[in-house]
Design a protein around this motif. Structure first.
Motif, PDB file in Angstrom:
ATOM      1  N   GLY A   1       0.725  -0.860   0.096  1.00 43.54           N
ATOM      2  CA  GLY A   1       0.487  -0.184  -0.268  1.00 43.54           C
ATOM      3  C   GLY A   1       0.767   1.207  -0.253  1.00 43.54           C
ATOM      4  N   GLU A   2       2.340   0.918  -0.048  1.00 47.55           N
ATOM      5  CA  GLU A   2       2.656   2.355   0.571  1.00 47.55           C
ATOM      6  C   GLU A   2       2.790   3.112  -1.254  1.00 47.55           C
ATOM      7  N   ILE A   3       3.154   3.817  -1.655  1.00 50.35           N
ATOM      8  CA  ILE A   3       3.756   4.335  -3.063  1.00 50.35           C
ATOM      9  C   ILE A   3       4.920   5.066  -2.787  1.00 50.35           C
ATOM     10  N   VAL A   4       5.453   4.732  -4.105  1.00 49.74           N
ATOM     11  CA  VAL A   4       6.870   4.650  -3.694  1.00 49.74           C
ATOM     12  C   VAL A   4       7.776   5.603  -4.715  1.00 49.74           C
ATOM     13  N   LEU A   5       8.133   7.180  -4.344  1.00 48.22           N
ATOM     14  CA  LEU A   5       8.822   8.199  -4.840  1.00 48.22           C
ATOM     15  C   LEU A   5      10.241   8.321  -5.068  1.00 48.22           C
ATOM     16  N   PHE A   6      10.187   8.308  -5.759  1.00 48.47           N
ATOM     17  CA  PHE A   6      12.430   8.438  -6.128  1.00 48.47           C
ATOM     18  C   PHE A   6      12.230   9.407  -7.072  1.00 48.47           C
ATOM     19  N   ARG A   7      13.388  10.123  -5.868  1.00 48.92           N
ATOM     20  CA  ARG A   7      13.680  11.790  -5.849  1.00 48.92           C
ATOM     21  C   ARG A   7      15.241  11.842  -6.558  1.00 48.92           C
ATOM     22  N   ALA A   8      15.023  12.018  -7.819  1.00 46.78           N
ATOM     23  CA  ALA A   8      16.240  12.547  -8.192  1.00 46.78           C
ATOM     24  C   ALA A   8      16.806  14.437  -8.940  1.00 46.78           C
ATOM     25  N   ASP A   9      15.293  14.980  -8.107  1.00 44.69           N
ATOM     26  CA  ASP A   9      15.150  16.552  -8.045  1.00 44.69           C
ATOM     27  C   ASP A   9      15.723  17.091  -9.637  1.00 44.69           C
ATOM     28  N   TRP A  10      15.073  15.874 -10.880  1.00 42.41           N
ATOM     29  CA  TRP A  10      15.613  16.295 -11.744  1.00 42.41           C
ATOM     30  C   TRP A  10      14.276  17.387 -12.328  1.00 42.41           C
ATOM     31  N   SER A  11      13.602  17.617 -12.011  1.00 44.33           N
ATOM     32  CA  SER A  11      12.737  18.244 -12.421  1.00 44.33           C
ATOM     33  C   SER A  11      12.849  19.564 -11.754  1.00 44.33           C
ATOM     34  N   ASP A  12      12.936  19.627 -10.657  1.00 45.20           N
ATOM     35  CA  ASP A  12      13.495  20.631  -9.515  1.00 45.20           C
ATOM     36  C   ASP A  12      14.465  22.011 -10.645  1.00 45.20           C
ATOM     37  N   LYS A  13      15.340  20.817 -10.864  1.00 49.28           N
ATOM     38  CA  LYS A  13      16.307  21.557 -11.777  1.00 49.28           C
ATOM     39  C   LYS A  13      16.567  22.234 -12.735  1.00 49.28           C
ATOM     40  N   TYR A  14      15.473  20.757 -13.871  1.00 47.61           N
ATOM     41  CA  TYR A  14      15.513  21.302 -15.221  1.00 47.61           C
ATOM     42  C   TYR A  14      14.474  21.804 -15.947  1.00 47.61           C
ATOM     43  N   TYR A  15      12.675  21.249 -15.047  1.00 49.46           N
ATOM     44  CA  TYR A  15      11.556  21.673 -15.667  1.00 49.46           C
ATOM     45  C   TYR A  15      11.263  23.231 -15.270  1.00 49.46           C
ATOM     46  N   LYS A  16      11.930  24.002 -16.581  1.00 48.02           N
ATOM     47  CA  LYS A  16      11.961  25.272 -16.985  1.00 48.02           C
ATOM     48  C   LYS A  16      10.896  25.995 -18.051  1.00 48.02           C
ATOM     49  N   PRO A  17      10.876  27.554 -18.139  1.00 57.16           N
ATOM     50  CA  PRO A  17      10.438  27.324 -19.772  1.00 57.16           C
ATOM     51  C   PRO A  17      10.654  27.341 -20.453  1.00 57.16           C
ATOM     52  N   LEU A  18      10.100  27.198 -21.526  1.00 60.76           N
ATOM     53  CA  LEU A  18      11.177  26.353 -22.762  1.00 60.76           C
ATOM     54  C   LEU A  18      11.545  27.867 -23.480  1.00 60.76           C
ATOM     55  N   PRO A  19      12.704  28.408 -24.356  1.00 59.14           N
ATOM     56  CA  PRO A  19      13.436  27.299 -24.496  1.00 59.14           C
ATOM     57  C   PRO A  19      14.389  26.329 -24.168  1.00 59.14           C
ATOM     58  N   GLU A  20      14.425  26.839 -22.415  1.00 55.06           N
ATOM     59  CA  GLU A  20      15.550  26.236 -22.072  1.00 55.06           C
ATOM     60  C   GLU A  20      15.020  25.108 -21.495  1.00 55.06           C
ATOM     61  N   GLY A  21      13.398  25.032 -20.974  1.00 54.33           N
ATOM     62  CA  GLY A  21      12.758  23.759 -21.065  1.00 54.33           C
ATOM     63  C   GLY A  21      13.147  22.754 -21.467  1.00 54.33           C
ATOM     64  N   PHE A  22      13.750  22.918 -23.035  1.00 53.47           N
ATOM     65  CA  PHE A  22      14.532  21.797 -24.149  1.00 53.47           C
ATOM     66  C   PHE A  22      15.288  21.289 -22.982  1.00 53.47           C
ATOM     67  N   GLU A  23      15.990  21.443 -22.132  1.00 48.75           N
ATOM     68  CA  GLU A  23      17.411  20.332 -21.402  1.00 48.75           C
ATOM     69  C   GLU A  23      16.282  19.262 -20.401  1.00 48.75           C
ATOM     70  N   TYR A  24      15.082  19.638 -20.265  1.00 44.78           N
ATOM     71  CA  TYR A  24      14.639  18.529 -19.244  1.00 44.78           C
ATOM     72  C   TYR A  24      14.063  17.304 -20.291  1.00 44.78           C
ATOM     73  N   ASP A  25      15.326  16.716 -20.038  1.00 48.35           N
ATOM     74  CA  ASP A  25      15.568  15.215 -21.079  1.00 48.35           C
ATOM     75  C   ASP A  25      15.336  14.585 -20.346  1.00 48.35           C
ATOM     76  N   ARG A  26      15.710  12.709 -21.219  1.00 40.85           N
ATOM     77  CA  ARG A  26      15.191  12.338 -19.995  1.00 40.85           C
ATOM     78  C   ARG A  26      16.220  11.021 -19.188  1.00 40.85           C
ATOM     79  N   SER A  27      17.018  11.967 -19.499  1.00 46.16           N
ATOM     80  CA  SER A  27      18.516  11.007 -18.956  1.00 46.16           C
ATOM     81  C   SER A  27      18.317  10.782 -16.992  1.00 46.16           C
ATOM     82  N   HIS A  28      17.539  11.099 -16.818  1.00 50.49           N
ATOM     83  CA  HIS A  28      16.819  11.208 -15.342  1.00 50.49           C
ATOM     84  C   HIS A  28      17.540   8.919 -14.455  1.00 50.49           C
TER      85      HIS A  28
END
Length: 262
Positions: free
Chosen positions: A150-177
């Motif tokens: 019943g636990e919900i497991v959340l994996f913390r990489a801080d990926w969106s905190d660092k890279y989820y930004k408005p475009l065009p900088e947001g194009f760097e929000y890649d899938r290498s996490h």
């Protein structure tokens, strides 16, 4: 539920600290994928006749944009299809998700060490996604206690905190996490975990998007993606809630994810 029990429940909710775990979406924000079809917003009416004196927009986006959940049907064909990786969960779409599986005790697994140890990429942040392995989770259990049903497991990489930004900088929000391997997902499933989440673009790896999705969704597990602020939650001690929109036949559902800390 008695009035007294209802009052006690409301008091707990009222006094809890609420952590917003959702990214902001919009036409200038990363979509799915960031280099793909952007979300669009069109003005429908602006306080004018003949429609009326109200403001309203029309929004267009795919069902895997922003903070959203994958329904099993996203990567799982139905048994009737005869396709590879088909399971009995292949017909489960967003409106059929079990609400109780969307709410549960949060367990935050810090995987930032995998990011720090991984080789850097030339065109992506990392050369490839580090795998969150079964061995990594077993070692985590030794330090933090076993995963519970019943636990919900959340994996913390801080990926969106660092890279989820408005475009065009947001194009760097890649899938290498970091991404959970199939063996790690099977391990969590055997522990009774039915819902996992990541603060990156998806549970799949940059070099292999399919296998983690087949492993999780094919077992009827849910996967919430594009979370953020996981560092504001304790390792244990918070309640995770994600409620997607109820859109008939959708394979993914945008919604608002929150953490409640008592």
């Amino acid at each position: 539920m008695s009035t007294n029990s209802t009052n006690q429940l409301w008091q707990l909710l009222r006094d809890a600290t609420i952590v917003d775990l959702s990214v902001t979406t919009g036409p200038d924000m990363p979509c799915s994928p960031p280099e793909g079809q952007r979300m669009n917003q069109y003005l429908f009416n602006t306080y004018t006749d003949p429609r009326g004196v109200f403001l309203e927009y029309v929004q267009i986006h795919d069902d895997h944009t922003g903070t959203h959940i994958d329904a099993p049907s996203h990567f799982t064909p139905s048994l009737e299809s005869g396709l590879p990786h088909a399971t009995e969960f292949g017909t489960v779409t967003i409106e059929q998700l079990d609400l109780k599986q969307l709410i549960g005790p949060a367990v935050v697994v810090d995987v930032r060490s995998l990011v720090e140890a991984a080789p850097k990429g030339t065109h992506t942040h990392l050369a490839e996604s580090p795998w969150i392995s079964r061995e990594f989770l077993e070692e985590w259990e030794e330090r933090n206690g076993g995963f519970q049903p019943g636990e919900i497991v959340l994996f913390r990489a801080d990926w969106s905190d660092k890279y989820y930004k408005p475009l065009p900088e947001g194009f760097e929000y890649d899938r290498s996490h970091p991404a959970p391997s199939a063996e790690a997902i099977e391990f969590l499933f055997d522990r009774g975990v039915r819902h996992i989440g990541v603060d990156g673009r998806g549970i799949g790896a940059m070099q292999d998007d399919n296998t983690p999705h087949w492993a999780a969704l094919g077992r009827g597990m849910y996967a919430t993606e594009n979370l953020t602020n996981l560092g504001k939650l304790p390792t244990r001690g918070a309640v995770f809630i994600f409620l997607p929109h109820k859109f008939k036949g959708a394979t993914g559902g945008m919604g608002r994810a929150i953490g409640l800390i008592g």
